[in-house]
Design a protein around this motif. Structure first.
Motif, short mmCIF file in Angstrom:
data_model
loop_
_atom_site.label_atom_id
_atom_site.label_comp_id
_atom_site.label_asym_id
_atom_site.label_seq_id
_atom_site.Cartn_x
_atom_site.Cartn_y
_atom_site.Cartn_z
N GLY A 71 -20.72 -9.29 -0.81
CA GLY A 71 -19.73 -8.77 0.13
C GLY A 71 -18.32 -8.94 -0.40
N ALA A 72 -18.04 -10.11 -0.97
CA ALA A 72 -16.71 -10.36 -1.53
C ALA A 72 -16.38 -9.38 -2.65
N ARG A 73 -17.37 -9.11 -3.50
CA ARG A 73 -17.15 -8.20 -4.63
C ARG A 73 -16.80 -6.80 -4.12
N ARG A 74 -17.49 -6.33 -3.08
CA ARG A 74 -17.20 -5.00 -2.55
C ARG A 74 -15.82 -4.96 -1.88
N LEU A 75 -15.46 -6.03 -1.20
CA LEU A 75 -14.13 -6.09 -0.60
C LEU A 75 -13.04 -6.01 -1.66
N PHE A 76 -13.17 -6.84 -2.69
CA PHE A 76 -12.13 -6.89 -3.71
C PHE A 76 -12.10 -5.62 -4.55
N GLU A 77 -13.25 -4.96 -4.68
CA GLU A 77 -13.28 -3.70 -5.42
C GLU A 77 -12.38 -2.67 -4.76
N ALA A 78 -12.45 -2.59 -3.42
CA ALA A 78 -11.58 -1.64 -2.70
C ALA A 78 -10.16 -2.15 -2.59
N ALA A 79 -10.02 -3.46 -2.35
CA ALA A 79 -8.69 -4.02 -2.13
C ALA A 79 -7.85 -4.08 -3.40
N ASP A 80 -8.51 -4.11 -4.56
CA ASP A 80 -7.77 -4.24 -5.82
C ASP A 80 -7.53 -2.90 -6.51
N ALA A 81 -7.86 -1.80 -5.82
CA ALA A 81 -7.55 -0.48 -6.41
C ALA A 81 -6.05 -0.37 -6.62
N PRO A 82 -5.62 0.31 -7.67
CA PRO A 82 -4.18 0.41 -7.93
C PRO A 82 -3.43 1.04 -6.77
N ALA A 83 -2.30 0.46 -6.41
CA ALA A 83 -1.46 1.02 -5.35
C ALA A 83 -0.68 2.21 -5.91
N PRO A 84 -0.48 3.26 -5.10
CA PRO A 84 0.22 4.44 -5.60
C PRO A 84 1.70 4.19 -5.88
N LEU A 85 2.26 3.17 -5.27
CA LEU A 85 3.65 2.83 -5.55
C LEU A 85 3.83 1.33 -5.37
N THR A 86 4.85 0.81 -6.02
CA THR A 86 5.12 -0.62 -6.00
C THR A 86 6.38 -0.89 -5.19
N GLU A 87 6.28 -1.84 -4.28
CA GLU A 87 7.44 -2.21 -3.49
C GLU A 87 8.41 -3.03 -4.34
N PRO A 88 9.71 -2.85 -4.15
CA PRO A 88 10.68 -3.64 -4.93
C PRO A 88 10.58 -5.13 -4.58
N ALA A 89 10.74 -5.98 -5.59
CA ALA A 89 10.67 -7.42 -5.35
C ALA A 89 11.79 -7.87 -4.42
N ARG A 90 12.96 -7.27 -4.60
CA ARG A 90 14.11 -7.58 -3.73
C ARG A 90 14.68 -6.27 -3.20
N PRO A 91 14.18 -5.82 -2.04
CA PRO A 91 14.62 -4.53 -1.51
C PRO A 91 16.12 -4.49 -1.26
N ALA A 92 16.69 -3.32 -1.50
CA ALA A 92 18.11 -3.11 -1.21
C ALA A 92 18.31 -3.00 0.29
N ALA A 93 19.54 -3.23 0.71
CA ALA A 93 19.87 -3.10 2.12
C ALA A 93 19.91 -1.63 2.51
N LEU A 94 19.51 -1.35 3.75
CA LEU A 94 19.55 0.03 4.22
C LEU A 94 20.99 0.53 4.27
N PRO A 95 21.22 1.74 3.80
CA PRO A 95 22.58 2.29 3.87
C PRO A 95 22.92 2.70 5.30
N THR A 96 24.20 2.91 5.55
CA THR A 96 24.61 3.32 6.90
C THR A 96 24.29 4.79 7.13
N GLY A 97 24.38 5.62 6.12
CA GLY A 97 24.10 7.04 6.29
C GLY A 97 22.63 7.37 6.06
N HIS A 98 22.28 8.64 6.36
CA HIS A 98 20.89 9.05 6.16
C HIS A 98 20.77 10.45 5.54
N ALA A 99 21.81 10.86 4.82
CA ALA A 99 21.71 12.12 4.09
C ALA A 99 20.65 11.97 2.99
N LEU A 100 19.90 13.04 2.76
CA LEU A 100 18.83 13.00 1.76
C LEU A 100 19.20 13.87 0.56
#
Length: 548
Positions: A301-330
């Motif tokens: 059971g553990a092996r099947r859990l980790f097989e799915a849980a360890d799949a590569p993530a499509p993107l990596t979160e920043p280690a130290r996220p920047a502060a949200l800006p005041t504006g929201h123009a894209l």
């Protein structure tokens, strides 16, 4: 196998107190049981030897232990199961979060039934690691220590009783590798069975419309047969292990009896004590060999859990996220994107600017990349080149949760869950008061209908919103989006599946309730009700202005 199981124990470190308490109470319960039968043995031996006073004292000491034993067993069951439930709950939450990080754009190539099996059955298999391995081993260790201590004066007797018990302690580790393959086959077969059952039910209308129920039933029967065969193989190993445990406990009893016969009348007291101690250990030791199959099942059971849980993530979160800006123009600059290296490019050098408060319509045929753009803006996927900025800050440097506080999305297949209307709305704002829910419902044009329902906000939506029509479900989903304070709204084919009249009414509502927010309307055609400030046509990975 060992690495997977150690990793499971690492996931449970937040419940260390509960887990250790369970082990401690289990050992205490085992010691009380040993003391109970040891005193009983001494009492019987004293009576047989004519020492009435010693026998009376032993019987008197038995009385408090007779009451303590069931109390200790009750406490053992309560604490060990409470520890297990808490540890498994933590595991499910961890697994869900790992999946959420790895499947942001949907389940995709994974079968929903199989993922359900991993979330439920494979996590449940982990309870054997604690309840069927760690706890019995702790009890058995306590019992063997007592036997060795009480029979220390007769080394041969101690060896005759304790040696079979020590072998039983080692059997789980000896038997687990042989059971590992059968346990893995059973776990995988169970996952296939769940997938064969769940997938046709999720698309039951299509299954029935294509007369596919017979084929689905046949596939289910095949997987059930496969699971039965795997479980029989695993059960066979468990039965053999159980038989080995019984033989070992019987060997301890026979060893004590043989020593007593050889020692004659001089060894009656110790022989009787040894017999009673062997009986005391029978319960704990007898189930130990079966712990080997439980260990193998937990590892599978553990092996099947980790097989799915360890799949590569499509993107990596920043280690130290920047502060949200005041504006929201894209702004999108030189963006290249494809979903996988072996799939065609969706965008090549895409350039796009969306000012604050503007209303933009993105047009294009199916498959051109409109929904992919929504996924990129929501940080559900990451481009291979270029960047997207929010308020002048690259969203790659922002936490995904912060991006989604600024950008909300009404998807073409927005899902209502089988819960109350209030619970479905509060997905967007968990702490929203009831008054805010009603405001969102009224703005979405469905407040009157909800008020007319007997249970109001507590009305259950049914699986996939089955309680409501397509237009009503879409308005409830719109209310959920409007409940969010996000200044940017992405409307991805918001009228998909609606008839012309319902579509027109829904778009009129959208136009009225999105004033003041940045709106990105993603659609394959315009009906005339929409009044976007800009219209862009997506074609060949480029955006071209179609109207202004």
């Amino acid at each position: 196998m060992t690495a997977d199981l150690l990793r499971v124990l690492g996931l449970w470190r937040g419940r260390t107190g509960w887990l250790l308490a369970g082990v401690g109470i289990t050992m205490l319960s085992a010691l009380i049981g040993a003391a109970l039968l040891a005193l009983a043995g001494q009492a019987v031996a004293a009576v047989l030897g004519g020492a009435a006073v010693a026998g009376t004292v032993a019987f008197l000491l038995l009385r408090p232990l007779i009451g303590l034993r069931p109390a200790a067993r009750w406490a053992e069951r309560m604490v060990t199961h409470a520890a297990t439930f808490r540890a498994l709950a933590d595991t499910r939450v961890w697994f869900f979060r790992r999946l959420a990080e790895r499947l942001p754009a949907g389940i995709g190539l994974r079968r929903s039934g199989d993922l359900l099996g991993r979330m439920v059955a494979d996590v449940e298999a982990l309870d054997g690691l604690y309840l069927k391995v760690i706890i019995p081993v702790a009890a058995a260790l306590a019992m063997v220590a007592v036997v060795a201590a009480l029979l220390l004066g007769a080394p041969l007797l101690a060896a005759a009783v304790a040696l079979p018990l020590a072998v039983a302690l080692a059997l789980p580790l000896l038997l687990a590798p042989g059971a590992a393959r059968a346990a893995t086959e059973a776990a995988e077969a169970q996952g296939r069975l769940r997938a064969a059952a769940v997938d046709p039910l999720l698309g039951i209308e299509d299954t029935l419309a294509a007369n596919g129920e017979a084929a689905a039933g046949a596939a289910l029967a095949r997987e059930a047969t496969s699971l039965g065969q795997a479980q029989r193989r695993l059960a066979g190993r468990a039965a053999l292990a159980g038989a080995a445990g019984t033989l070992l406990t019987q060997a301890a009893l026979l060893g004590a009896l043989a020593w007593g016969l050889a020692a004659g009348s001089a060894g009656v007291a110790l022989a009787v004590l040894a017999l009673f101690l062997a009986l005391a250990t029978a319960e704990s030791i007898g189930i130990l060999p079966r712990a080997g199959t439980a260990l193998a099942a937990a590892a599978a059971g553990a092996r099947r859990l980790f097989e799915a849980a360890d799949a590569p993530a499509p993107l990596t979160e920043p280690a130290r996220p920047a502060a949200l800006p005041t504006g929201h123009a894209l702004r999108i600059e030189g963006l290249d994107f494809r979903w996988a290296p072996d799939r065609p490019a969706v965008f090549a050098g895409l350039e796009l600017e969306i000012a604050e408060g503007s209303h933009l319509a993105l047009l294009g045929p199916s498959g051109i990349g409109k929904s992919s753009l929504a996924a990129l803006l929501l940080k559900l996927a990451a481009p291979q080149a270029g960047r997207i900025t929010l308020g002048g800050v690259d969203i790659a440097t922002l936490a995904a949760a912060d991006v989604r506080r600024r950008i909300a999305c009404l998807t073409q297949d927005a899902r209502l869950f089988d819960d109350s209307i209030a619970a479905n709305l509060r997905i967007a704002a968990p702490l929203a008061p009831e008054a805010a829910l009603w405001r969102a419902l009224d703005r979405a044009g469905i407040g009157t209908l909800v008020r007319a329902l007997p249970e109001g906000l507590e009305t259950r939506c049914g699986e996939g919103g089955a309680r409501f029509s397509g237009g009503q479900a879409r308005r409830l989903a719109l209310a959920r989006v409007l409940l969010s304070a996000a200044p940017v709204l992405i409307l991805d084919e918001p009228t998909a599946g609606l008839d012309a009249e319902t579509e027109r009414a829904f778009l009129e509502t959208l136009e009225a309730v999105t004033t003041g927010r940045t709106v990105i309307l993603i659609t394959h055609r315009l009906t005339g009700v929409e009044r976007p400030g800009r219209i862009l046509l997506l074609a060949g990975g480029w955006a071209r202005q179609a109207a202004g």
